[in-house]
Design a protein around this motif. Sequence first.
Motif, mmCIF file in Angstrom:
data_model
loop_
_atom_site.group_PDB
_atom_site.id
_atom_site.type_symbol
_atom_site.label_atom_id
_atom_site.label_comp_id
_atom_site.label_asym_id
_atom_site.label_seq_id
_atom_site.Cartn_x
_atom_site.Cartn_y
_atom_site.Cartn_z
ATOM 1 N N ASP A 1 -30.331 -34.037 21.321
ATOM 2 C CA ASP A 1 -31.778 -33.887 21.112
ATOM 3 C C ASP A 1 -32.032 -32.760 20.106
ATOM 4 O O ASP A 1 -31.698 -31.603 20.365
ATOM 5 N N PRO A 2 -32.645 -33.066 18.924
ATOM 6 C CA PRO A 2 -32.839 -32.041 17.901
ATOM 7 C C PRO A 2 -34.117 -31.213 18.060
ATOM 8 O O PRO A 2 -34.371 -30.314 17.249
ATOM 9 N N ALA A 3 -34.919 -31.486 19.080
ATOM 10 C CA ALA A 3 -36.205 -30.791 19.220
ATOM 11 C C ALA A 3 -35.991 -29.325 19.589
ATOM 12 O O ALA A 3 -35.346 -29.014 20.593
ATOM 13 N N ALA A 4 -36.544 -28.422 18.761
ATOM 14 C CA ALA A 4 -36.366 -26.984 18.988
ATOM 15 C C ALA A 4 -37.042 -26.529 20.272
ATOM 16 O O ALA A 4 -36.577 -25.587 20.925
ATOM 17 N N ASP A 5 -38.135 -27.179 20.670
ATOM 18 C CA ASP A 5 -38.845 -26.753 21.877
ATOM 19 C C ASP A 5 -38.141 -27.202 23.156
ATOM 20 O O ASP A 5 -38.564 -26.868 24.255
ATOM 21 N N ARG A 6 -37.043 -27.974 23.017
ATOM 22 C CA ARG A 6 -36.253 -28.379 24.184
ATOM 23 C C ARG A 6 -34.825 -27.847 24.075
ATOM 24 O O ARG A 6 -33.880 -28.438 24.599
ATOM 25 N N ALA A 7 -34.690 -26.710 23.420
ATOM 26 C CA ALA A 7 -33.356 -26.153 23.176
ATOM 27 C C ALA A 7 -32.637 -25.743 24.442
ATOM 28 O O ALA A 7 -31.409 -25.606 24.455
ATOM 29 N N ALA A 8 -33.368 -25.517 25.524
ATOM 30 C CA ALA A 8 -32.741 -25.101 26.779
ATOM 31 C C ALA A 8 -32.219 -26.279 27.591
ATOM 32 O O ALA A 8 -31.510 -26.076 28.589
ATOM 33 N N GLU A 9 -32.543 -27.506 27.194
ATOM 34 C CA GLU A 9 -32.112 -28.680 27.944
ATOM 35 C C GLU A 9 -30.624 -28.949 27.740
ATOM 36 O O GLU A 9 -30.043 -28.585 26.719
ATOM 37 N N ALA A 10 -30.012 -29.605 28.730
ATOM 38 C CA ALA A 10 -28.567 -29.829 28.702
ATOM 39 C C ALA A 10 -28.120 -30.701 27.528
ATOM 40 O O ALA A 10 -27.000 -30.560 27.032
ATOM 41 N N ASP A 11 -28.994 -31.616 27.067
ATOM 42 C CA ASP A 11 -28.612 -32.512 25.981
ATOM 43 C C ASP A 11 -29.121 -32.047 24.621
ATOM 44 O O ASP A 11 -29.167 -32.821 23.665
ATOM 45 N N SER A 12 -29.486 -30.779 24.512
ATOM 46 C CA SER A 12 -30.031 -30.262 23.257
ATOM 47 C C SER A 12 -28.939 -30.098 22.204
ATOM 48 O O SER A 12 -27.802 -29.710 22.506
ATOM 49 N N LEU A 13 -29.287 -30.368 20.961
ATOM 50 C CA LEU A 13 -28.387 -30.143 19.838
ATOM 51 C C LEU A 13 -28.026 -28.672 19.692
ATOM 52 O O LEU A 13 -26.978 -28.331 19.153
ATOM 53 N N ALA B 1 -33.224 -44.162 15.811
ATOM 54 C CA ALA B 1 -32.156 -44.966 16.405
ATOM 55 C C ALA B 1 -30.806 -44.544 15.811
ATOM 56 O O ALA B 1 -30.731 -44.201 14.630
ATOM 57 N N PRO B 2 -29.762 -44.516 16.609
ATOM 58 C CA PRO B 2 -29.717 -44.837 18.029
ATOM 59 C C PRO B 2 -30.401 -43.764 18.883
ATOM 60 O O PRO B 2 -30.580 -42.630 18.452
ATOM 61 N N ALA B 3 -30.772 -44.139 20.083
ATOM 62 C CA ALA B 3 -31.491 -43.229 20.974
ATOM 63 C C ALA B 3 -30.596 -42.065 21.394
ATOM 64 O O ALA B 3 -29.367 -42.151 21.367
ATOM 65 N N ILE B 4 -31.239 -40.972 21.772
ATOM 66 C CA ILE B 4 -30.512 -39.771 22.191
ATOM 67 C C ILE B 4 -29.579 -40.104 23.357
ATOM 68 O O ILE B 4 -29.984 -40.695 24.353
ATOM 69 N N GLY B 5 -28.314 -39.740 23.189
ATOM 70 C CA GLY B 5 -27.319 -39.931 24.236
ATOM 71 C C GLY B 5 -26.801 -41.335 24.413
ATOM 72 O O GLY B 5 -26.053 -41.609 25.358
ATOM 73 N N SER B 6 -27.155 -42.265 23.506
ATOM 74 C CA SER B 6 -26.778 -43.669 23.689
ATOM 75 C C SER B 6 -25.433 -44.031 23.067
ATOM 76 O O SER B 6 -24.917 -45.119 23.302
ATOM 77 N N ALA C 1 -26.341 -42.519 9.530
ATOM 78 C CA ALA C 1 -27.710 -42.317 9.054
ATOM 79 C C ALA C 1 -28.207 -40.901 9.329
ATOM 80 O O ALA C 1 -29.170 -40.447 8.710
ATOM 81 N N HIS C 2 -27.559 -40.191 10.266
ATOM 82 C CA HIS C 2 -27.990 -38.838 10.598
ATOM 83 C C HIS C 2 -27.498 -37.793 9.595
ATOM 84 O O HIS C 2 -28.049 -36.693 9.518
ATOM 85 N N GLU C 3 -26.470 -38.131 8.845
ATOM 86 C CA GLU C 3 -25.823 -37.125 8.007
ATOM 87 C C GLU C 3 -26.747 -36.575 6.927
ATOM 88 O O GLU C 3 -26.686 -35.396 6.596
ATOM 89 N N GLY C 4 -27.600 -37.391 6.369
ATOM 90 C CA GLY C 4 -28.486 -36.919 5.314
ATOM 91 C C GLY C 4 -29.907 -36.704 5.757
ATOM 92 O O GLY C 4 -30.776 -36.392 4.932
ATOM 93 N N ALA C 5 -30.177 -36.858 7.043
ATOM 94 C CA ALA C 5 -31.548 -36.722 7.551
ATOM 95 C C ALA C 5 -31.682 -35.368 8.220
ATOM 96 O O ALA C 5 -31.160 -35.155 9.310
ATOM 97 N N PHE C 6 -32.409 -34.453 7.557
ATOM 98 C CA PHE C 6 -32.504 -33.097 8.060
ATOM 99 C C PHE C 6 -33.839 -32.836 8.757
ATOM 100 O O PHE C 6 -33.889 -32.348 9.871
ATOM 101 N N GLU C 7 -34.945 -33.140 8.098
ATOM 102 C CA GLU C 7 -36.253 -32.821 8.669
ATOM 103 C C GLU C 7 -36.631 -33.771 9.795
ATOM 104 O O GLU C 7 -37.243 -33.354 10.778
ATOM 105 N N VAL D 1 -25.046 -30.841 11.391
ATOM 106 C CA VAL D 1 -24.200 -30.724 12.569
ATOM 107 C C VAL D 1 -24.702 -31.701 13.631
ATOM 108 O O VAL D 1 -25.896 -31.722 13.947
ATOM 109 N N LEU D 2 -23.813 -32.493 14.187
ATOM 110 C CA LEU D 2 -24.185 -33.496 15.173
ATOM 111 C C LEU D 2 -23.998 -32.998 16.603
ATOM 112 O O LEU D 2 -24.508 -33.607 17.547
ATOM 113 N N GLY D 3 -23.273 -31.910 16.763
ATOM 114 C CA GLY D 3 -23.020 -31.367 18.093
ATOM 115 C C GLY D 3 -21.822 -30.436 18.030
ATOM 116 O O GLY D 3 -21.191 -30.278 16.982
ATOM 117 N N ALA D 4 -21.504 -29.815 19.133
ATOM 118 C CA ALA D 4 -20.362 -28.915 19.195
ATOM 119 C C ALA D 4 -19.799 -28.894 20.604
ATOM 120 O O ALA D 4 -20.530 -29.114 21.585
#
Length: 269
Positions: free
Chosen positions: A103-115, A72-77, A61-67, A15-18
């Motif tokens: 942003d896929p980082a679980a520790d930043r899930a509360a941020e506005a740009d979080s996945l 690149a491209p940078a977050i939000g670019s 490139a993101h479609e098959g990259a899970f872990e 999932v790339l976003g919602a």
Amino acid sequence: MTLVIRELEHIDTRVLGALRCVDAGTRAAVDLPLQVRIDGARVRRNRSGLYVITQADLLAAHEGAFEAPPAAPAIGSVALSATLADPSGGYLPRIATLALPRDPAADRAAEADSLFRPIEVAMYPASTAPLGANWAVLRISLRESASGDALGGALFIVRSGLRVLARGLSDWRGEALVPVPGVPVTTWSDEDDAVVASETAAQLQIVFDPAAGLRLPAAAVRAGRAPAALPQVDPERLEAERDDLPNATLDLQLAAGRSQSLSLALALP
């Protein structure tokens, strides 16, 4: 005994976003099924009413990259353009610009740009939308001052001081419904001879982009001839660029339960 397990099918989906669509006035979720299209991407509506982006050409490139998603491209670019429409006609069509990847980082899930957080997209009511009890309501007709052309796709921003109370959009006829929920029945007065007041001072700002909005001759509006393409604008972009676009500001008084009809003209270059 030997146990043999055969994997008949293996499906992985990233999932790339919602998108979460909300009412522009109340911020309540819009439960009606909307038509959501994103250029170069695939979207599906899930059972929670979110519009999930499952594929995007610019993020192949993101479609098959899970872990470990690609760096690149940078977050939000990457900016994707989404068009949203309500088949029932209760909300006006609009454009939204989406910044990916999230942003896929679980520790930043509360941020506005979080996945892990859906992108909130406000939907603006059509002129026939239902209204709540005790709302202040603005019914606006907007024309170009020289020609009398109706201006569709104009943004209306209602403020009291620095606080935004409501926003609205005009349809192809130049008509806009701007509900203002939450206006108090009484409030503290600034007048020396009154303790409380039943009205709230506010400012109405009009913003119109001639390159994105719609101008329709008054004769076509009177005849009820809708254009082949309805106005679709990005309200967030209009608000961000309001100082560089044709705009005007009007002082007004709001009151709970009061409906005001305003016929306005905007000068265009």
